[in-house]
Design a protein around this motif. Structure first.
Motif, PDB file in Angstrom:
ATOM      1  N   ASP A 160      59.520 -91.071 -25.723  1.00 37.49           N
ATOM      2  CA  ASP A 160      58.350 -90.560 -26.424  1.00 37.49           C
ATOM      3  C   ASP A 160      58.629 -89.181 -27.009  1.00 37.49           C
ATOM      4  OD1 ASP A 160      58.607 -89.464 -23.926  1.00 37.49           O
ATOM      5  OD2 ASP A 160      56.522 -89.790 -23.325  1.00 37.49           O
ATOM      6  N   ARG A 161      59.292 -88.354 -26.200  1.00 42.49           N
ATOM      7  CA  ARG A 161      59.739 -87.037 -26.674  1.00 42.49           C
ATOM      8  C   ARG A 161      61.193 -86.875 -26.282  1.00 42.49           C
ATOM      9  NH1 ARG A 161      55.867 -82.303 -24.868  1.00 42.49           N
ATOM     10  NH2 ARG A 161      57.491 -81.169 -25.990  1.00 42.49           N
ATOM     11  N   LEU A 162      62.010 -86.408 -27.210  1.00 40.77           N
ATOM     12  CA  LEU A 162      63.456 -86.339 -27.023  1.00 40.77           C
ATOM     13  C   LEU A 162      63.854 -85.576 -25.761  1.00 40.77           C
ATOM     14  CD1 LEU A 162      66.309 -86.862 -28.033  1.00 40.77           C
ATOM     15  CD2 LEU A 162      66.088 -84.858 -29.524  1.00 40.77           C
ATOM     16  N   GLU A 163      63.307 -84.375 -25.580  1.00 33.67           N
ATOM     17  CA  GLU A 163      63.698 -83.569 -24.425  1.00 33.67           C
ATOM     18  C   GLU A 163      63.295 -84.229 -23.117  1.00 33.67           C
ATOM     19  OE1 GLU A 163      62.592 -79.501 -24.561  1.00 33.67           O
ATOM     20  OE2 GLU A 163      63.801 -79.063 -26.342  1.00 33.67           O
ATOM     21  N   HIS A 164      62.120 -84.855 -23.093  1.00 36.74           N
ATOM     22  CA  HIS A 164      61.673 -85.533 -21.877  1.00 36.74           C
ATOM     23  C   HIS A 164      62.603 -86.692 -21.530  1.00 36.74           C
ATOM     24  CE1 HIS A 164      57.214 -84.051 -22.196  1.00 36.74           C
ATOM     25  NE2 HIS A 164      58.075 -83.085 -21.956  1.00 36.74           N
ATOM     26  N   ALA A 165      63.010 -87.453 -22.536  1.00 41.64           N
ATOM     27  CA  ALA A 165      63.913 -88.576 -22.298  1.00 41.64           C
ATOM     28  C   ALA A 165      65.246 -88.086 -21.738  1.00 41.64           C
ATOM     29  CB  ALA A 165      64.134 -89.356 -23.588  1.00 41.64           C
ATOM     30  N   CYS A 166      65.769 -87.001 -22.307  1.00 41.57           N
ATOM     31  CA  CYS A 166      67.038 -86.444 -21.824  1.00 41.57           C
ATOM     32  C   CYS A 166      66.917 -85.942 -20.391  1.00 41.57           C
ATOM     33  CB  CYS A 166      67.502 -85.312 -22.740  1.00 41.57           C
ATOM     34  SG  CYS A 166      68.075 -85.876 -24.353  1.00 41.57           S
ATOM     35  N   GLU A 167      65.823 -85.281 -20.083  1.00 42.39           N
ATOM     36  CA  GLU A 167      65.618 -84.764 -18.735  1.00 42.39           C
ATOM     37  C   GLU A 167      65.569 -85.898 -17.706  1.00 42.39           C
ATOM     38  OE1 GLU A 167      62.053 -82.528 -19.156  1.00 42.39           O
ATOM     39  OE2 GLU A 167      63.046 -80.816 -20.135  1.00 42.39           O
TER      40      GLU A 167
END
Length: 201
Positions: free
Chosen positions: A174-181
């Motif tokens: 949904d959000r790039l940084e959240h997915a990476c985290e």
């Protein structure tokens, strides 16, 4: 019990998901945030998109060259996707894992099934879109696909999502940084898995 330690062999991380879900973008950010994470460049028969470089984004081959690699056992997986072939060079992956480095593969579902047979200990992560409408918007936003190609990709995406149970983890992009985290958290947990602990008496 004395001297507990972790296995030296690196983790093989497989990231799959439907076309347009953002696999390349997520894996790219993961590599920037984790410089020691090795990205395995795939071989493909498709034509380069604007800005893509041979040996950086993909190894671009003719179909004859690709079929020769298949016949000689130089690929740990290969798949045909919307008229093009994709595969993962084997020697590069084996060398990095044996050197204790984590390797991430960004591959399609067909290829992931083959990798799981050879590397059942791998970490299999499926990247999901927030919705099919959002997936369609992302594919159309590329501006590189015809209407018929977009429809084919959406049809394939629907089928691929039904293979979710084959994977160990699902991450919604949904959000790039959240997915990476979330993926980074998965890797930390996997490195601490009891199956990787060596205890000397």
């Amino acid at each position: 019990m004395t001297n507990p330690s972790y296995q030296d062999r690196g983790l093989l991380i497989v990231v799959s998901g439907p076309s347009g879900v953002g696999k390349g973008t997520v894996c790219g950010m993961l590599r920037k945030r984790n410089p020691n994470l090795i990205y395995s460049v795939s071989a493909t028969t498709r034509s380069p998109r604007q800005g893509e470089q041979h040996g950086v984004n993909y190894f671009f081959h003719t179909k004859d060259e690709f079929f020769s690699m298949m016949e000689q056992g130089e690929l740990i997986e290969w798949a045909e996707y919307v008229g093009n072939y994709y595969g993962t060079p084997r020697q590069f992956v084996e060398d990095k894992l044996n050197a204790g480095e984590d390797v991430i593969l960004e591959i399609e579902v067909q290829g992931a099934k083959q990798v799981k047979e050879l590397f059942p200990e791998g970490i299999f992560i499926f990247l999901l879109p927030p919705s099919m409408d959002e997936l369609k918007r992302r594919i159309m936003g590329r501006g590189t696909e015809t209407v018929s190609a977009i429809q084919r990709r959406l049809h394939v995406a629907s089928s691929e999502c039904k293979e979710l149970s084959m994977y160990d983890y699902a991450v919604i992009n949904d959000r790039l940084e959240h997915a990476c985290e979330k993926i980074e958290s998965i890797l930390v947990a996997e490195h601490c898995h009891t199956s990787r602990v060596i205890i000397e008496d």
